[in-house]
Design an enzyme around this catalytic site. Structure first.
Site, PDB file in Angstrom:
ATOM      1  N   HIS A 137       0.834  -1.223   0.000  1.00 49.80           N
ATOM      2  CA  HIS A 137       0.000   0.000   0.000  1.00 49.80           C
ATOM      3  C   HIS A 137       0.865   1.268   0.000  1.00 49.80           C
ATOM      4  O   HIS A 137       0.518   2.270   0.628  1.00 49.80           O
ATOM      5  CB  HIS A 137      -0.950   0.036   1.207  1.00 49.80           C
ATOM      6  CG  HIS A 137      -1.942  -1.079   1.239  1.00 49.80           C
ATOM      7  ND1 HIS A 137      -3.208  -0.970   0.727  1.00 49.80           N
ATOM      8  CD2 HIS A 137      -1.849  -2.352   1.711  1.00 49.80           C
ATOM      9  CE1 HIS A 137      -3.868  -2.113   0.889  1.00 49.80           C
ATOM     10  NE2 HIS A 137      -3.058  -2.978   1.479  1.00 49.80           N
TER      11      HIS A 137
ATOM     12  N   ASN B 128     -10.311  -2.880   2.528  1.00 51.61           N
ATOM     13  CA  ASN B 128      -9.987  -2.912   1.103  1.00 51.61           C
ATOM     14  C   ASN B 128     -11.258  -2.725   0.287  1.00 51.61           C
ATOM     15  O   ASN B 128     -12.355  -2.741   0.839  1.00 51.61           O
ATOM     16  CB  ASN B 128      -9.378  -4.270   0.734  1.00 51.61           C
ATOM     17  CG  ASN B 128      -7.892  -4.357   1.057  1.00 51.61           C
ATOM     18  OD1 ASN B 128      -7.210  -3.349   1.239  1.00 51.61           O
ATOM     19  ND2 ASN B 128      -7.385  -5.578   1.127  1.00 51.61           N
TER      20      ASN B 128
ATOM     21  N   HIS C  59      -3.732   1.259  12.169  1.00 51.06           N
ATOM     22  CA  HIS C  59      -3.448   0.045  12.932  1.00 51.06           C
ATOM     23  C   HIS C  59      -4.771  -0.621  13.287  1.00 51.06           C
ATOM     24  O   HIS C  59      -5.630   0.008  13.928  1.00 51.06           O
ATOM     25  CB  HIS C  59      -2.676   0.427  14.202  1.00 51.06           C
ATOM     26  CG  HIS C  59      -2.235  -0.737  15.039  1.00 51.06           C
ATOM     27  ND1 HIS C  59      -2.292  -2.034  14.588  1.00 51.06           N
ATOM     28  CD2 HIS C  59      -1.735  -0.792  16.302  1.00 51.06           C
ATOM     29  CE1 HIS C  59      -1.826  -2.835  15.544  1.00 51.06           C
ATOM     30  NE2 HIS C  59      -1.487  -2.112  16.587  1.00 51.06           N
TER      31      HIS C  59
HETATM   32 FE1  HDE Z   1      -2.464  -4.705   5.510  1.00 53.08          FE
HETATM   33  N1  HDE Z   1      -0.654  -3.903   5.965  1.00 53.08           N
HETATM   34  N2  HDE Z   1      -1.794  -6.521   6.125  1.00 53.08           N
HETATM   35  N3  HDE Z   1      -4.201  -5.602   4.919  1.00 53.08           N
HETATM   36  N4  HDE Z   1      -3.111  -2.966   4.873  1.00 53.08           N
HETATM   37  C1  HDE Z   1      -0.300  -2.629   5.785  1.00 53.08           C
HETATM   38  O1  HDE Z   1       0.825  -1.289   7.330  1.00 53.08           O
HETATM   39  C2  HDE Z   1      -0.695  -6.726   6.857  1.00 53.08           C
HETATM   40  C3  HDE Z   1      -4.546  -6.902   5.060  1.00 53.08           C
HETATM   41  C4  HDE Z   1      -4.364  -2.673   4.443  1.00 53.08           C
HETATM   42  O2  HDE Z   1      -3.234   3.551   3.986  1.00 53.08           O
HETATM   43  C5  HDE Z   1       1.029  -2.290   6.393  1.00 53.08           C
HETATM   44  O3  HDE Z   1       1.167   0.925   7.575  1.00 53.08           O
HETATM   45  C6  HDE Z   1      -0.608  -8.099   7.259  1.00 53.08           C
HETATM   46  C7  HDE Z   1      -5.939  -7.099   4.852  1.00 53.08           C
HETATM   47  C8  HDE Z   1      -4.447  -1.290   4.064  1.00 53.08           C
HETATM   48  O4  HDE Z   1      -1.627   3.424   5.465  1.00 53.08           O
HETATM   49  C9  HDE Z   1       1.439  -3.605   7.058  1.00 53.08           C
HETATM   50  C10 HDE Z   1      -1.717  -8.711   6.718  1.00 53.08           C
HETATM   51  C11 HDE Z   1      -6.436  -5.855   4.561  1.00 53.08           C
HETATM   52  C12 HDE Z   1      -3.179  -0.767   4.309  1.00 53.08           C
HETATM   53  C13 HDE Z   1       0.289  -4.512   6.710  1.00 53.08           C
HETATM   54  C14 HDE Z   1      -2.456  -7.701   6.029  1.00 53.08           C
HETATM   55  C15 HDE Z   1      -5.330  -4.938   4.610  1.00 53.08           C
HETATM   56  C16 HDE Z   1      -2.382  -1.837   4.811  1.00 53.08           C
HETATM   57  C17 HDE Z   1       2.023  -1.712   5.430  1.00 53.08           C
HETATM   58  C18 HDE Z   1      -2.106 -10.162   6.814  1.00 53.08           C
HETATM   59  C19 HDE Z   1      -7.865  -5.470   4.222  1.00 53.08           C
HETATM   60  C20 HDE Z   1      -2.708   0.656   4.042  1.00 53.08           C
HETATM   61  C21 HDE Z   1       2.168  -0.261   5.816  1.00 53.08           C
HETATM   62  C22 HDE Z   1      -2.154 -10.659   8.130  1.00 53.08           C
HETATM   63  C23 HDE Z   1      -8.832  -5.780   5.252  1.00 53.08           C
HETATM   64  C24 HDE Z   1      -2.996   1.550   5.185  1.00 53.08           C
HETATM   65  C25 HDE Z   1       1.337  -0.104   6.974  1.00 53.08           C
HETATM   66  C26 HDE Z   1      -2.588   2.958   4.854  1.00 53.08           C
HETATM   67  C27 HDE Z   1      -1.040  -1.688   5.194  1.00 53.08           C
HETATM   68  C28 HDE Z   1       0.240  -5.772   7.143  1.00 53.08           C
HETATM   69  C29 HDE Z   1      -3.648  -8.002   5.319  1.00 53.08           C
HETATM   70  C30 HDE Z   1      -5.502  -3.549   4.323  1.00 53.08           C
HETATM   71  C31 HDE Z   1       2.782  -4.175   6.671  1.00 53.08           C
HETATM   72  C32 HDE Z   1       0.490  -8.715   8.068  1.00 53.08           C
HETATM   73  C33 HDE Z   1      -6.729  -8.408   4.982  1.00 53.08           C
HETATM   74  C34 HDE Z   1      -5.660  -0.540   3.511  1.00 53.08           C
HETATM   75  O5  HDE Z   1       1.502  -3.483   8.431  1.00 53.08           O
END
Ligand code: HDE
Length: 696
Positions: A73, A147, A338
């Site tokens: 993202h 999402n 978060h």
């Molecule tokens: Fe994320 N995801 N994600 N994700 N995600 C990040 O956090 C992560 C997942 C989503 O505009 C990171 O700040 C793991 C699902 C959005 O700043 C990180 C897993 C969904 C955004 C991270 C998921 C999301 C992130 C990268 C599986 C939809 C952007 C930078 C367990 C429900 C937020 C950050 C923004 C961002 C980890 C799966 C949505 C690395 C470990 C499911 C919208 O922390």
């Protein structure tokens, strides 16, 4: 709601805002600077001196301007706004005040994003879109980090690094950028059948949103609402856009990526600047704790939806985005979402993907924002008071006073005191042996992928097949293509066969048991509302001699309906209309392209149309818009341009208005004509056209 329309968050940010007006240039120490163009040196041609503190500070600060981009993202755009509950329907279901008190206007910050690309990648790539909302509630910050698709690729967060490594550019050559069409992603997919449902969404037009303002949002996981008595209710969160859910088409997205890589970001910025504030309705699907096992899938499995026909989505409030950030880096880049940021009344479920996220987001902010005090950054700071014994760390900006930074204490008067009504975790009973094992209830990877396929309109199915063919056509190892087709055979034999035929793979044998025929109409974008042309961009093609009345009457009617019209001609300036008056040109044709517009109108005027017919850019503009299914209007002599542009497969009217497959023709810009054209634009696209022979 304050009289000036500003939210409490906007007001809070006043203290952090800085603007250069009426200031003089200074160093970071506040020393006035008299020359910032020449470094200090002995003699005019001598070396720069170490003691030039202004030079060193300026360069050093510059050298440290970048922070690591988000690992996923990375590319995004954000905006501020507010959320309002419609009523108190959720009172008794959740203790969260902002969801139950219709009198409250809760400030929000939303960041939309793509997932795989780097910060500088194009907006319109095939990808999931992030839809992350920070609610600055009076009870603390609540982040709904969702999402634009309601399911995910994997069921357990421990697989996330594997999935992300597979989809990101390949490690040896960092190719391709912001694209899933490559070997490693599809290798992972073929070996990991739990990805199948999400891959159906990713290969659908959902991955190509026309605008952030025209896409749904989903919390994905099952969460819990918890009332004052500590009783829980399972919940899925939904955002529904007021403008309907609409997508671009694939060929268009690729061209837009070159013509305007900031297409979605610019669209959001401009809409808010123009006062066309995007709006979504927040909906919830509620499931009683007692019904946890009432479904043919597991509520904890993030690769599953709850079909809306089984549990309706209840609208509970609306969100409006009405303010662009002041500074991209300070706000959109530094915002830290978060999933663990919850407020009383909202809690988690044991979804293993969600549980992993509860760890990952804090961890990622620590590296990205350089230490534990990122919560003090203006965009991240809650509106409610923060008081605790956390101390020190990089970039500590709070000046904590007093002697006691521990609990319990008597030297600080026992403060901060323990809250009587603090956040209480839902008291779920959990017991079991420590095991690494996926629940059997997570084992069905295909039924809902089939449900999705069955629910699509024919043209949506065609787009899905074309997307699989394109992506797999870029995959070199044949065994990977074959593996994917084997998985797709479990979704639907038609899908698998049609994909196989395009990628040189043997079509699979018919399955022993036929696929289910269940449908969920809510899944199809063909059923999305098409009742508005608000903010749609209409290109009016013109040259000298254009019929000025056509331009004026059509522009007036379309603008009245909320659309934005632009007159495009060979050069900027103005045109002389047939009747001698001037028509102002909005943009030169060479600076834009049909892919940046929602519809095209060709007014009459013999000379104008003759000029356009001899201008390759104009002719291509019309045929390309036709190819992409867009509404096309032509008036009077303008109708003849359609012939030149090979828009020949539709019926056309010379005098009275005729509409055929979204092509609206007629003699004058009468009410009849404009009404028909507005309806055609509101329909978004006209997939009923036979386009295979149309070049563009
Ligand atoms: Fe994320 N995801 N994600 N994700 N995600 C990040 O956090 C992560 C997942 C989503 O505009 C990171 O700040 C793991 C699902 C959005 O700043 C990180 C897993 C969904 C955004 C991270 C998921 C999301 C992130 C990268 C599986 C939809 C952007 C930078 C367990 C429900 C937020 C950050 C923004 C961002 C980890 C799966 C949505 C690395 C470990 C499911 C919208 O922390």
């Amino acid at each position: 709601m304050p009289a000036d329309g500003r939210t409490d968050k906007d007001r809070q940010l006043d203290a952090d805002r800085a603007a250069p007006e009426e200031t003089v240039l200074t160093t970071d120490q506040g020393v006035a600077v008299g020359d910032t163009d020449n470094s200090l040196r002995p003699g005019e041609r001598g070396p720069t001196l170490m003691e030039d503190f202004h030079f060193r500070e300026k360069l050093t600060h510059f050298d440290h301007e970048r922070i690591p981009e988000r690992v996923v993202h990375a590319r995004g755009a954000g905006a501020y706004g507010y959320f309002e509950a419609y009523g108190d329907a959720l009172a008794g279901v959740t203790a969260a005040e902002f969801l139950t008190d219709p009198g409250l206007r809760t400030p929000v910050f939303v960041r939309f994003s793509t997932v795989a690309g780097s910060r500088g990648s194009a907006d319109t790539v095939r990808d999931v879109r992030g839809f992350a909302t920070k609610f600055y509630t009076r009870q603390g910050n609540f982040d709904l980090v969702g999402n634009n698709m309601p399911v995910f690729f994997i069921q357990d967060g421990i697989k996330f690094p594997d999935f992300v490594h597979a989809v990101k550019p390949e490690p040896h050559n960092e190719i391709p950028q912001a694209s899933s069409a490559h070997d490693t992603l599809w290798d992972f997919v073929q070996l990991q059948p739990e990805t199948t449902h999400m891959m159906m969404w990713l290969m659908s037009d959902r991955a190509l949103p026309r605008s952030f303002r025209m896409m749904q949002g989903f919390g994905v996981h099952t969460f819990r609402l918890v009332n004052e008595a500590g009783e829980g209710t399972f919940v899925k969160f939904h955002w529904k856009p007021k403008l309907g859910t609409h997508s671009l088409v694939w060929d268009e997205t690729q061209k837009v990526a070159g013509k305007d890589p900031d297409f979605n970001r610019r669209d959001l910025w401009e809409a808010i600047n123009d006062g066309d504030f995007p709006e979504w309705e927040l909906g919830v699907q509620l499931v009683a704790e007692a019904d946890e096992h009432a479904f043919d899938f597991d509520l904890l499995d993030p690769t599953k939806i709850i079909p809306e026909e089984e549990v309706p989505v209840r609208p509970v409030g609306r969100m409006v985005l009405d303010r662009n950030p002041d500074n991209f880096f300070a706000e959109t880049e530094q915002v830290a979402f978060h999933t663990a940021n919850v407020v009383p009344g909202i809690d988690f479920s044991n979804d293993p993907l969600l549980q992993a996220r509860l760890f990952s987001y804090l961890d990622t902010q620590l590296i990205r924002l350089g230490g534990p005090n990122f919560t003090q950054l203006p965009v991240n700071r809650p509106l409610s008071e923060v008081s605790n014994h956390h101390r020190d760390g990089y970039h500590q900006t709070t000046v904590h006073r007093g002697q006691a930074a521990y609990h319990p204490n008597s030297l600080g008067g026992g403060c901060p005191a323990i809250a009587g009504d603090g956040y209480t975790h839902y008291q779920e009973r959990v017991d079991g042996n420590k095991i690494r094992k996926r629940s059997e209830s997570f084992a069905d990877h295909y039924s809902q992928a089939t449900l999705f396929w069955n629910s699509m309109a024919d043209w949506e199915k065609e787009h899905i097949v074309a997307a699989f063919r394109f992506e797999l056509g870029k995959v070199e190892p044949m065994h990977v293509r074959e593996g994917v087709v084997r998985n797709l055979a479990n979704v639907h034999p038609d899908l698998a066969t049609r994909v196989a035929e395009g990628i040189g793979v043997e079509p699979p044998a018919p399955p022993a048991t036929p696929p289910g025929d269940r449908r969920s109409p809510a899944l199809s974008q063909a059923n999305s509302p098409t009742d508005t042309v608000a903010t749609r961009k209409i290109a009016i093609l013109a040259a000298d001699g254009v019929d000025g009345d056509h331009v004026r009457a059509a522009t007036a009617a379309l603008t009245e309906a909320g659309a934005n019209c632009e007159v495009l001609a060979a050069a900027d300036g103005s045109l002389s209309a047939a009747s001698g008056d001037d028509v102002t040109v909005t943009r030169a044709l060479t600076t834009v392209a049909s892919v940046l517009y929602d519809a095209v109108l060709v007014p009459g005027g013999v000379r104008s149309v003759q000029t356009l017919a001899g201008d390759g850019d104009a002719v291509h503009f019309v045929s390309e818009a036709f190819k992409h299914g867009k509404a096309i209007g032509a008036l009077g002599d303008g109708v003849s341009l359609l012939e030149v542009a090979r828009v020949t497969s539709v019926r056309r009217g010379d005098r009275e208005t005729v509409t055929d497959q979204g092509v609206v023709t007629g003699g004058t810009a009468s009410g009849d004509f404009t009404e028909a054209f507005i309806t055609a634009v509101a329909a978004h696209r006209h997939p009923e056209r036979d386009l295979s022979a149309v070049p563009a």
